[in-house]
Motif scaffolding. Structure first.
Motif, mmCIF file in Angstrom:
data_model
loop_
_atom_site.group_PDB
_atom_site.id
_atom_site.type_symbol
_atom_site.label_atom_id
_atom_site.label_comp_id
_atom_site.label_asym_id
_atom_site.label_seq_id
_atom_site.Cartn_x
_atom_site.Cartn_y
_atom_site.Cartn_z
ATOM 1 N N LEU A 43 0.812 -1.222 0.000
ATOM 2 C CA LEU A 43 0.000 0.000 0.000
ATOM 3 C C LEU A 43 0.847 1.274 0.000
ATOM 4 C CD1 LEU A 43 -2.764 -1.104 2.514
ATOM 5 C CD2 LEU A 43 -2.975 -0.849 0.037
ATOM 6 N N THR A 44 2.134 1.164 -0.246
ATOM 7 C CA THR A 44 2.987 2.363 -0.240
ATOM 8 C C THR A 44 2.565 3.415 -1.261
ATOM 9 O OG1 THR A 44 4.625 1.207 -1.594
ATOM 10 C CG2 THR A 44 5.017 1.269 0.776
ATOM 11 N N PRO A 45 1.955 3.053 -2.408
ATOM 12 C CA PRO A 45 1.481 4.129 -3.291
ATOM 13 C C PRO A 45 0.403 5.005 -2.651
ATOM 14 C CG PRO A 45 1.541 2.046 -4.489
ATOM 15 C CD PRO A 45 1.809 1.741 -3.041
ATOM 16 N N CYS A 46 -0.197 4.524 -1.565
ATOM 17 C CA CYS A 46 -1.250 5.273 -0.878
ATOM 18 C C CYS A 46 -0.732 6.069 0.313
ATOM 19 C CB CYS A 46 -2.338 4.311 -0.401
ATOM 20 S SG CYS A 46 -3.085 3.331 -1.703
ATOM 21 N N PRO A 58 -3.656 6.148 -9.649
ATOM 22 C CA PRO A 58 -4.269 4.875 -10.034
ATOM 23 C C PRO A 58 -3.560 3.676 -9.391
ATOM 24 C CG PRO A 58 -4.031 6.281 -11.958
ATOM 25 C CD PRO A 58 -3.314 6.956 -10.823
ATOM 26 N N ALA A 59 -2.246 3.779 -9.205
ATOM 27 C CA ALA A 59 -1.499 2.690 -8.561
ATOM 28 C C ALA A 59 -1.978 2.481 -7.136
ATOM 29 C CB ALA A 59 0.002 2.991 -8.585
ATOM 30 N N CYS A 60 -2.325 3.548 -6.453
ATOM 31 C CA CYS A 60 -2.853 3.433 -5.089
ATOM 32 C C CYS A 60 -4.181 2.689 -5.109
ATOM 33 C CB CYS A 60 -3.015 4.823 -4.478
ATOM 34 S SG CYS A 60 -3.903 4.805 -2.905
ATOM 35 N N CYS A 61 -5.058 3.039 -6.029
ATOM 36 C CA CYS A 61 -6.361 2.380 -6.102
ATOM 37 C C CYS A 61 -6.218 0.890 -6.414
ATOM 38 C CB CYS A 61 -7.245 3.063 -7.141
ATOM 39 S SG CYS A 61 -7.749 4.730 -6.666
ATOM 40 N N ARG A 91 -11.313 9.423 2.385
ATOM 41 C CA ARG A 91 -11.299 10.122 1.091
ATOM 42 C C ARG A 91 -10.707 9.221 0.017
ATOM 43 N NH1 ARG A 91 -7.759 12.916 -1.991
ATOM 44 N NH2 ARG A 91 -6.079 12.598 -0.509
ATOM 45 N N LEU A 92 -9.671 8.488 0.390
ATOM 46 C CA LEU A 92 -9.013 7.573 -0.533
ATOM 47 C C LEU A 92 -9.985 6.501 -1.019
ATOM 48 C CD1 LEU A 92 -5.702 7.012 -0.940
ATOM 49 C CD2 LEU A 92 -6.362 4.993 0.303
ATOM 50 N N PHE A 93 -10.759 5.919 -0.101
ATOM 51 C CA PHE A 93 -11.744 4.915 -0.484
ATOM 52 C C PHE A 93 -12.776 5.511 -1.439
ATOM 53 C CE2 PHE A 93 -10.281 2.967 3.545
ATOM 54 C CZ PHE A 93 -9.958 1.710 3.057
#
Length: 104
Positions: A43-46, A58-61, A91-93
């Motif tokens: 989950l490091t992209p997030c 998009p990588a985080c999603c 917010r991320l979700f």
């Protein structure tokens, strides 16, 4: 009583052994595709969006969706729980269109 030749008996044994080996390989491949590997480092992209509220990539999603089955475990963790339950994570979700985990 007829006896089987040793060569045909050993060939049948080898065929059975090969069949069992193939079945085990298929079962292992199926199990690895259905069970996600929980690894919070994926989950490091997030990290940026959760910590600082930056843009969501998009990588985080993709990473969040791949780790979806693990999120309740992370939420219960003393190391990661505050991040999963933070307003920035909510917010991320929303941005990723992934439902908030409902953990029990």
């Amino acid at each position: 009583m007829a006896m089987t030749k040793p060569s045909s008996l050993s060939a049948a044994f080898l065929l059975l052994l090969l069949l069992l080996l193939v079945m085990m390989m298929i079962a292992t491949a199926f199990a690895s595709t259905t069970t996600p590997a929980c690894n919070p480092t994926q989950l490091t992209p997030c990290a940026g969006p959760v910590l600082f509220g930056g843009p969501v990539s998009p990588a985080c999603c993709v990473a969040l969706d791949a780790q979806r089955a693990c999120l309740c475990g992370y939420a219960r963790s003393p190391n990661y729980g505050s991040y999963v339950r933070s307003p920035n994570a909510a917010r991320l979700f929303a941005v990723c269109r992934i439902p908030l985990p409902r953990c029990r």
